[in-house]
Design a protein around this motif. Sequence first.
Motif, PDB file in Angstrom:
ATOM      1  N   THR A 478       0.682  -1.280  -0.001  1.00  0.00           N
ATOM      2  CA  THR A 478      -0.396  -0.094  -0.035  1.00  0.00           C
ATOM      3  C   THR A 478       1.207   1.082   0.395  1.00  0.00           C
ATOM      4  N   LEU A 479       0.269   2.874  -0.401  1.00  0.00           N
ATOM      5  CA  LEU A 479       0.899   3.603   0.235  1.00  0.00           C
ATOM      6  C   LEU A 479       1.573   3.474   1.800  1.00  0.00           C
ATOM      7  N   PRO A 480       2.990   4.474   2.028  1.00  0.00           N
ATOM      8  CA  PRO A 480       2.971   4.904   3.212  1.00  0.00           C
ATOM      9  C   PRO A 480       2.954   6.174   3.998  1.00  0.00           C
ATOM     10  N   THR A 481       1.077   5.999   4.114  1.00  0.00           N
ATOM     11  CA  THR A 481       0.868   6.904   4.761  1.00  0.00           C
ATOM     12  C   THR A 481      -0.625   6.442   5.499  1.00  0.00           C
ATOM     13  N   TRP A 482      -1.432   6.576   6.356  1.00  0.00           N
ATOM     14  CA  TRP A 482      -2.221   7.158   7.226  1.00  0.00           C
ATOM     15  C   TRP A 482      -3.256   8.589   6.322  1.00  0.00           C
ATOM     16  N   PHE A 483      -4.129   8.695   5.415  1.00  0.00           N
ATOM     17  CA  PHE A 483      -4.387  10.380   5.375  1.00  0.00           C
ATOM     18  C   PHE A 483      -5.732  10.490   5.881  1.00  0.00           C
ATOM     19  N   TYR A 484      -5.819  11.594   6.349  1.00  0.00           N
ATOM     20  CA  TYR A 484      -7.293  12.148   6.546  1.00  0.00           C
ATOM     21  C   TYR A 484      -7.764  13.065   5.967  1.00  0.00           C
ATOM     22  N   ARG A 485      -9.113  12.468   5.600  1.00  0.00           N
ATOM     23  CA  ARG A 485      -9.860  13.592   4.182  1.00  0.00           C
ATOM     24  C   ARG A 485      -9.876  14.513   4.574  1.00  0.00           C
ATOM     25  N   LYS A 661     -16.509   8.467 -10.854  1.00  0.00           N
ATOM     26  CA  LYS A 661     -15.664   7.156 -11.039  1.00  0.00           C
ATOM     27  C   LYS A 661     -14.672   7.353  -9.865  1.00  0.00           C
ATOM     28  N   ILE A 662     -14.062   8.629  -9.786  1.00  0.00           N
ATOM     29  CA  ILE A 662     -13.003   8.609  -8.694  1.00  0.00           C
ATOM     30  C   ILE A 662     -13.440   9.061  -6.426  1.00  0.00           C
ATOM     31  N   ARG A 663     -15.163   9.213  -6.960  1.00  0.00           N
ATOM     32  CA  ARG A 663     -15.729   9.893  -5.772  1.00  0.00           C
ATOM     33  C   ARG A 663     -15.885   8.548  -5.143  1.00  0.00           C
ATOM     34  N   ALA A 664     -16.004   7.482  -6.590  1.00  0.00           N
ATOM     35  CA  ALA A 664     -17.115   6.158  -5.935  1.00  0.00           C
ATOM     36  C   ALA A 664     -15.942   5.495  -5.462  1.00  0.00           C
ATOM     37  N   ALA A 665     -14.480   5.498  -5.587  1.00  0.00           N
ATOM     38  CA  ALA A 665     -13.079   4.996  -5.627  1.00  0.00           C
ATOM     39  C   ALA A 665     -12.876   5.056  -4.521  1.00  0.00           C
ATOM     40  N   ASN A 666     -12.795   6.450  -4.057  1.00  0.00           N
ATOM     41  CA  ASN A 666     -11.261   7.403  -3.423  1.00  0.00           C
ATOM     42  C   ASN A 666     -11.083   6.700  -1.994  1.00  0.00           C
ATOM     43  N   ALA A 667     -12.731   6.281  -1.443  1.00  0.00           N
ATOM     44  CA  ALA A 667     -12.482   5.594   0.173  1.00  0.00           C
ATOM     45  C   ALA A 667     -11.093   5.505   0.366  1.00  0.00           C
ATOM     46  N   VAL A 668     -10.389   3.468   0.152  1.00  0.00           N
ATOM     47  CA  VAL A 668      -9.456   3.451   0.397  1.00  0.00           C
ATOM     48  C   VAL A 668      -8.326   3.909   0.536  1.00  0.00           C
ATOM     49  N   LEU A 669      -8.466   4.867  -0.224  1.00  0.00           N
ATOM     50  CA  LEU A 669      -7.061   6.385  -0.232  1.00  0.00           C
ATOM     51  C   LEU A 669      -6.946   6.749   1.520  1.00  0.00           C
ATOM     52  N   TYR A 670      -7.534   6.927   2.624  1.00  0.00           N
ATOM     53  CA  TYR A 670      -7.934   7.520   3.496  1.00  0.00           C
ATOM     54  C   TYR A 670      -8.588   6.299   4.786  1.00  0.00           C
ATOM     55  N   ARG A 671      -6.882   6.744   5.756  1.00  0.00           N
ATOM     56  CA  ARG A 671      -7.433   6.085   7.021  1.00  0.00           C
ATOM     57  C   ARG A 671      -6.983   4.397   6.805  1.00  0.00           C
ATOM     58  N   ASP A 672      -5.707   4.102   6.035  1.00  0.00           N
ATOM     59  CA  ASP A 672      -5.580   2.673   5.733  1.00  0.00           C
ATOM     60  C   ASP A 672      -5.360   2.405   6.370  1.00  0.00           C
ATOM     61  N   THR A 673      -5.519   1.663   6.987  1.00  0.00           N
ATOM     62  CA  THR A 673      -4.862   0.938   8.226  1.00  0.00           C
ATOM     63  C   THR A 673      -3.883  -0.579   8.201  1.00  0.00           C
ATOM     64  N   GLU A 674      -3.820  -0.550   6.602  1.00  0.00           N
ATOM     65  CA  GLU A 674      -2.475  -2.077   5.614  1.00  0.00           C
ATOM     66  C   GLU A 674      -2.101  -0.614   6.367  1.00  0.00           C
ATOM     67  N   ALA A 675      -1.136   0.902   5.942  1.00  0.00           N
ATOM     68  CA  ALA A 675      -0.086   0.908   5.938  1.00  0.00           C
ATOM     69  C   ALA A 675       0.419   0.758   7.507  1.00  0.00           C
ATOM     70  N   VAL A 676      -1.004   0.662   8.663  1.00  0.00           N
ATOM     71  CA  VAL A 676       0.338   1.152   9.889  1.00  0.00           C
ATOM     72  C   VAL A 676       0.956  -0.506   9.726  1.00  0.00           C
ATOM     73  N   TYR A 677      -0.109  -1.690   9.490  1.00  0.00           N
ATOM     74  CA  TYR A 677      -0.072  -2.866   9.530  1.00  0.00           C
ATOM     75  C   TYR A 677       1.915  -3.095   9.046  1.00  0.00           C
ATOM     76  N   GLU A 678       2.029  -2.556   7.724  1.00  0.00           N
ATOM     77  CA  GLU A 678       2.567  -2.518   7.023  1.00  0.00           C
ATOM     78  C   GLU A 678       3.909  -2.271   7.573  1.00  0.00           C
TER      79      GLU A 678
END
Length: 689
Positions: A478-485, A661-678
């Motif tokens: 994933t991307l190495p960040t946890w970003f708040y919308r 299309k962007i709005r429907a898919a963009n939720a995965v960019l924010y508060r990405d818990t996978e980044a914390v795990y990695e």
Amino acid sequence: MNTTTNSPLSIGFQLHQSGQLAQAEQHYQRALALNPHSADALHLLGLLEHQLGNHDSAVQHLLQATTIEPENPLFHGSLALVYRELGQLENAAAGYRAVLRICPDDDESHYNLGVVLSKLGRLDEAVTSFQAAINCRPDFAPAHYNLGVVLEQLGRTGEAVSALNRSLQLEPDFAAYNNLGTILKNNKEYTQAITCYRRALALKPNAATTHFNLGAVYLEQEKFGDAAAAFWQAVQLDPNRPLWRLKLNQLCPSVMGSAAEIDGWRAQFEKMLDSSRPGSINLAEWLPDVIPSGVFAPFQLPYHGKNDRPLKEKYAALFAVPEAGVTPRAPRTTPYRVAFLVTRNHEGIFLSLMRGLVNHFPDAEFDVSVVCAAGGVTRLQSLIKNERVNFVPLPNDLGRAVKIIAAAQFDLIYYWEVGSDAMNYFLPFFRLAPVQVTSWGLSITTGIPQMDYFISSELLETEDADAHYSEQLVRFKTLPTWFYRPPLPHPLKPRGQFGLPETAHIYLCVQNLLKFHPDFDPLLAQILRRDPQGVLVLLESTVPQITWALRERFKNTLPDVLRRIRFVPQMDFLDYINLIAVSDVMLDTIHYGGGNTAHEALALGTPIVTLPSEFLRGRLTLGRFKKIGVLDTVAAGPAEYVDIAVRLGTDVNWRTQIRAKIRAANAVLYRDTEAVYEFKQFFRHAIEQ
């Protein structure tokens, strides 16, 4: 001292005052032979022994004097002075406190205690002492001066300026003018800073450091002729300052007129590096000069669109490395001690991309600290709310910062940026943790041998990207960040509020103007030529000369569409988000694209046109698009970049589809818990390896 004029003590004192130290010592010893408990004789003999360099004997005699007369403030003050000159600062502080217990209104002792505490890095206590000295004597100019210096180190800039101004009202002084100039420079009040430096030079015309500081002000304004002249004068006055000469030899304009000009500068810079002996600058020898000189690898390098690894490695090789700062440790056990390090004036972007991660990182396995400038603690604490996160404040002094970090014995340090200032560039050289890591704070290799890993992502890197880094490249999934919308202002301001026409097609590019490579100009020209209703909107630089330089280049590279290029002033965050929301298209700069801005624009659904390059810094927006699975506006080449931009600007239906299309898919960019795990998984692996 009560004694007769012909006594050994009196005669010894007279000889002492006249500089006849050997004879004075003999008379003091005679006085003690007559009265071994003479506190006065012990006191004077202690001071004399200190003058002669017999420090242990001096301390013993002074301690005996204070034991015999514990309520004599003079004796405690003398003992404190000796301790201070010997570098035994804790003992010196105790001595001055002993004086103040007896004489609580002694302004000199309050002042001296403040000086000692500031050297110990106990800055808040030093402020209290200097303020006490001023309360006792309001016209105490040195106390006002030192108060200003310490307040500046604490990040209390306004109070520091007031204290230094008060010092100068009481007593015009070279050091006060010089330090006030530096504070004003750091606060980007350049005109006032220049005035202060010139007043300092009027008092001391051959002050090499002040000439250098004056050059630094001109450099920050991109006034290269004035900067070079001031640096040259400094080097002539003090030729044995290698960091100053290096600063003079690496002056680099932020905006250049052509790709050929960039190539010419890089060739000259590499020639300079090749002619310099590796290890010729010993960091241990020049430690006090590092931060004031502001020397580090040229910040403009990554904006040139080239592979910077060879230059960064040659630059790092100039510096001889002191012995490692890491002390031997027992086998590592949990909780692992991890530090996130961010330096002064870089807290904002760190908070944008990393605060969520830091807030969610500490647990039973990791003891997490944020290492930061003393003046940045309050701002960081306002958004990093996890009570398990420790904050380690650093002084603006490389030597002291190294000692503080080394003493913390971290298992791993994550450097948010390496190469945006002298502090974060040079700290890794000292190997302050067994594992040192950096990432995309500056999306470029450090070239520093002591930096172990560079964290990136499969979404960002090409298959052969390992060759771009001196560090071992780590690719997260994933991307190495946890970003708040980001929040969206409501209601939105219309375009007219920003001075933009409501009916135009707005092509917005909010990138730092350093990212406008000359190769980008033809693309912008073609977009505006193909869309007569198009208006290109850029943000002015905080440095007026940079905006001017780009305008001047545009006069040569796209003169026919110049009238449809609008530079808008810097604005607050909500207006900035508002501007993105009411624009039709976001244009990503080539060679070095947007990172933080891409996260912000995609949160709103604003389409971004991007042309990925081979290096990480040119693939930041691509990584976001890969994460959300929307690649419609990723161009394969310059011609397609122009085609996509113009279609988005002129075809309302397609633009609306892309936004949806962007709005429907963009939720995965924010508060990405996978980044914390990695991050946790990698930190654990790197520490245990």
